[in-house]
Design a protein around this motif. Structure first.
Motif, short mmCIF file in Angstrom:
data_model
loop_
_atom_site.label_atom_id
_atom_site.label_comp_id
_atom_site.label_asym_id
_atom_site.label_seq_id
_atom_site.Cartn_x
_atom_site.Cartn_y
_atom_site.Cartn_z
N ARG A 10 -5.73 1.13 -8.11
CA ARG A 10 -6.16 2.28 -7.32
C ARG A 10 -6.64 1.83 -5.94
NH1 ARG A 10 -10.52 6.22 -9.68
NH2 ARG A 10 -8.88 6.58 -11.21
N LEU A 11 -6.14 2.54 -4.94
CA LEU A 11 -6.53 2.23 -3.55
C LEU A 11 -6.43 3.51 -2.73
CD1 LEU A 11 -7.06 0.35 -1.07
CD2 LEU A 11 -4.59 0.03 -0.93
N ASP A 12 -7.57 4.00 -2.29
CA ASP A 12 -7.57 5.11 -1.34
C ASP A 12 -8.04 4.56 -0.01
OD1 ASP A 12 -7.83 7.33 0.19
OD2 ASP A 12 -9.02 8.49 -1.24
N THR A 34 0.86 -1.18 0.00
CA THR A 34 0.00 0.00 0.00
C THR A 34 0.90 1.24 0.00
OG1 THR A 34 -0.17 0.15 2.42
CG2 THR A 34 -1.78 -1.26 1.30
N GLY A 35 0.50 2.23 -0.81
CA GLY A 35 1.29 3.46 -0.87
C GLY A 35 2.69 3.24 -1.41
N GLY A 36 2.80 2.45 -2.48
CA GLY A 36 4.13 2.14 -3.01
C GLY A 36 4.65 3.14 -4.03
N PRO A 90 10.30 2.10 11.05
CA PRO A 90 11.32 2.09 9.98
C PRO A 90 12.49 3.04 10.22
CG PRO A 90 9.42 3.39 9.30
CD PRO A 90 9.09 2.85 10.66
N GLY A 91 12.39 3.88 11.27
CA GLY A 91 13.43 4.89 11.50
C GLY A 91 12.86 6.26 11.18
N VAL A 92 13.71 7.27 11.32
CA VAL A 92 13.30 8.63 10.94
C VAL A 92 13.93 8.88 9.57
CG1 VAL A 92 13.31 11.06 11.56
CG2 VAL A 92 13.16 9.31 13.35
N ASN A 106 1.92 -0.40 4.21
CA ASN A 106 2.94 0.62 4.39
C ASN A 106 2.39 2.06 4.37
OD1 ASN A 106 5.79 1.93 3.55
ND2 ASN A 106 4.28 2.47 1.99
N ALA A 107 1.32 2.31 3.62
CA ALA A 107 0.86 3.69 3.40
C ALA A 107 0.55 4.38 4.72
CB ALA A 107 -0.39 3.69 2.53
N GLY A 108 0.77 5.69 4.72
CA GLY A 108 0.46 6.41 5.94
C GLY A 108 0.43 7.91 5.73
N1 LIG Z 1 9.29 8.87 7.27
C1 LIG Z 1 9.47 8.56 8.54
O1 LIG Z 1 10.33 9.15 9.22
C2 LIG Z 1 8.62 7.50 9.20
C3 LIG Z 1 8.86 7.23 10.56
C4 LIG Z 1 8.08 6.26 11.18
C5 LIG Z 1 7.09 5.58 10.46
N2 LIG Z 1 6.88 5.88 9.15
C6 LIG Z 1 5.81 5.17 8.45
O2 LIG Z 1 6.29 4.70 7.21
C7 LIG Z 1 5.18 4.55 6.30
C8 LIG Z 1 5.56 5.14 4.94
O3 LIG Z 1 5.78 6.52 5.10
P1 LIG Z 1 6.83 7.35 4.22
O4 LIG Z 1 7.77 7.94 5.18
O5 LIG Z 1 7.32 6.57 3.08
O6 LIG Z 1 5.86 8.54 3.75
P2 LIG Z 1 5.47 9.13 2.31
O7 LIG Z 1 6.70 9.37 1.53
O8 LIG Z 1 4.57 10.27 2.61
O9 LIG Z 1 4.64 7.92 1.65
C9 LIG Z 1 3.39 7.59 2.15
C10 LIG Z 1 2.65 6.78 1.13
O10 LIG Z 1 1.33 6.52 1.63
C11 LIG Z 1 0.39 6.87 0.63
N3 LIG Z 1 -0.90 7.24 1.18
C12 LIG Z 1 -1.22 8.24 2.01
N4 LIG Z 1 -2.53 8.29 2.21
C13 LIG Z 1 -3.07 7.28 1.49
C14 LIG Z 1 -4.39 6.83 1.26
N5 LIG Z 1 -5.45 7.44 1.80
N6 LIG Z 1 -4.59 5.77 0.46
C15 LIG Z 1 -3.54 5.15 -0.13
N7 LIG Z 1 -2.27 5.56 0.03
C16 LIG Z 1 -2.04 6.61 0.83
C17 LIG Z 1 1.05 8.05 -0.07
O11 LIG Z 1 0.40 8.31 -1.31
P3 LIG Z 1 0.51 9.78 -2.03
O12 LIG Z 1 1.85 9.83 -2.64
O13 LIG Z 1 -0.62 9.77 -3.00
O14 LIG Z 1 0.33 10.79 -0.94
C18 LIG Z 1 2.45 7.52 -0.20
O15 LIG Z 1 2.54 6.61 -1.25
C19 LIG Z 1 3.98 5.24 6.97
O16 LIG Z 1 3.12 4.26 7.48
C20 LIG Z 1 4.62 6.03 8.10
O17 LIG Z 1 3.74 6.21 9.18
C21 LIG Z 1 7.64 6.81 8.49
#
Ligand SMILES: NC(=O)c1ccc[n+]([C@@H]2O[C@H](COP(=O)([O-])OP(=O)(O)OC[C@H]3O[C@@H](n4cnc5c(N)ncnc54)[C@H](OP(=O)(O)O)[C@@H]3O)[C@@H](O)[C@H]2O)c1
Length: 296
Positions: free
Chosen positions: A60-62, A9-11, A201-203, A90-92
């Motif tokens: 497509r997945l929202d 999800t969210g790839g 996953p880290g910051v 994974n999405a968030g």
């Molecule tokens: N980055 C960090 O420091 C960090 C730290 C701890 C945990 N995490 C976790 O890691 C995961 C991935 O985050 P990331 O850092 O890679 O963030 P990111 O770059 O913002 O990627 C997030 C992904 O989730 C998708 N998404 C958001 N809302 C969605 C929805 N309603 N339906 C389907 N997809 C959706 C986004 O799609 P769009 O591109 O369309 O917005 C994007 O593909 C999350 O679960 C986050 O909580 C991240």
């Protein structure tokens, strides 16, 4: 020989995109579930440019819209693609202003937890039926420590109850509780081939902070500066723990655990409370399952 299939999800960006890239390199047949068709197509193109033979496509997945989760399931069903070997939830979203999903759920809990709860529960019967090893991975965060489950006001509707980071913390706590409860339920059903784990996953420097920076140049600059000072991970480094859980033989039989830096660690104390996890499952089930089943 049947290929090894992964659904992410969210790839289309961030660590989900990095995971898709690496799984393609390892020969997996990867489907990314994305809410934005253009961003999804760009991601598929970018991976194919680097790996012309990659087996990658998008659907497509929202997650903030149960009708979209149901449509995604129906599309996968028509393609006869429901028996994934890896389901990477994974999405968030993080720190949004107070807003709701299409179904009226608080946006972060709705997207990060309830959308994934619905999708996973739709896929589960097929994963069980496949009778093969399956790895479910729910991406959480150390941020789960600053959110607590408030079942009296799950959507933080009471006056002054909503805090963007606290609501993110609650949703990430829900990811962990969901993981532990699902592991217990699978174990009770003797579904030993399906594992489910969760991780921080880290910051990482990704787009996750978009609601904090608000696109303001000085905020983007500040985050960039902080990423150097505090050694934020790159997206490739940030994807390592979920890829470890998705592929390493070391964790083939490990289930119901929380990982950081590819190591099993303890999550916050109350995440191990079985009553809280059971209650979250029941509340989530009541919120999403009747509605989504009616949409199929
Ligand atoms: N980055 C960090 O420091 C960090 C730290 C701890 C945990 N995490 C976790 O890691 C995961 C991935 O985050 P990331 O850092 O890679 O963030 P990111 O770059 O913002 O990627 C997030 C992904 O989730 C998708 N998404 C958001 N809302 C969605 C929805 N309603 N339906 C389907 N997809 C959706 C986004 O799609 P769009 O591109 O369309 O917005 C994007 O593909 C999350 O679960 C986050 O909580 C991240």
């Amino acid at each position: 020989m049947a290929s090894t299939r992964a659904f992410i999800t969210g790839g289309n960006t961030g660590i989900g995109f990095e995971s898709a890239k690496v799984l393609c390199q390892k020969g997996y047949d990867v489907t990314i579930g994305c809410r934005d068709d253009t961003r999804a197509a760009n991601a598929v193109r970018a991976i194919k440019e680097g790996q012309p033979d990659a087996k990658i496509e998008s659907v497509r997945l929202d997650l903030a819209d149960l009708s979209s989760v149901a449509e995604c399931y129906k599309t996968l069903s028509k393609q006869n693609k429901l028996d994934f070997d890896v389901l990477l939830n994974n999405a968030g979203v993080m720190a949004c202003p107070k807003m709701t999903t299409k179904d009226g759920f608080e946006y972060q809990l709705g997207t990060n937890h309830l959308g994934h709860f619905a999708l996973t529960n739709l896929l589960l019967p097929h994963l069980k039926e496949a009778n093969k090893p399956v790895r479910i991975i729910n991406v959480s965060s150390k941020g789960h420590q600053f959110g607590k489950m408030d079942f009296d006001d799950l959507f933080r509707d009471k006056p002054g109850a909503y805090g963007p980071l606290e609501a993110y913390g609650q949703s990430k706590r829900a990811n962990i509780l969901f993981t532990y409860e699902l592991a217990r339920r699978l174990e009770a059903e003797k579904q030993t081939q399906i594992t489910v784990n969760t991780l921080h996953p880290g910051v990482i420097t990704t787009e996750l902070g978009r609601h904090i920076t608000g696109g303001r140049w000085y905020m983007n600059w500040l985050i960039k500066a902080a990423s150097y000072i505090f050694w934020f991970k790159t997206p490739a480094q940030g994807a390592e723990t979920q890829l470890y859980l998705a592929t390493s033989p070391d964790v083939a039989n490990v289930t119901g655990k929380y990982f950081d830096n590819c190591k099993e660690v303890k999550s916050d104390g109350p995440t191990y409370d079985k009553e809280i996890a059971k209650k979250l499952w029941e509340v989530s089930e009541e919120l999403v399952m009747p509605k989504i089943k009616a949409l199929l």
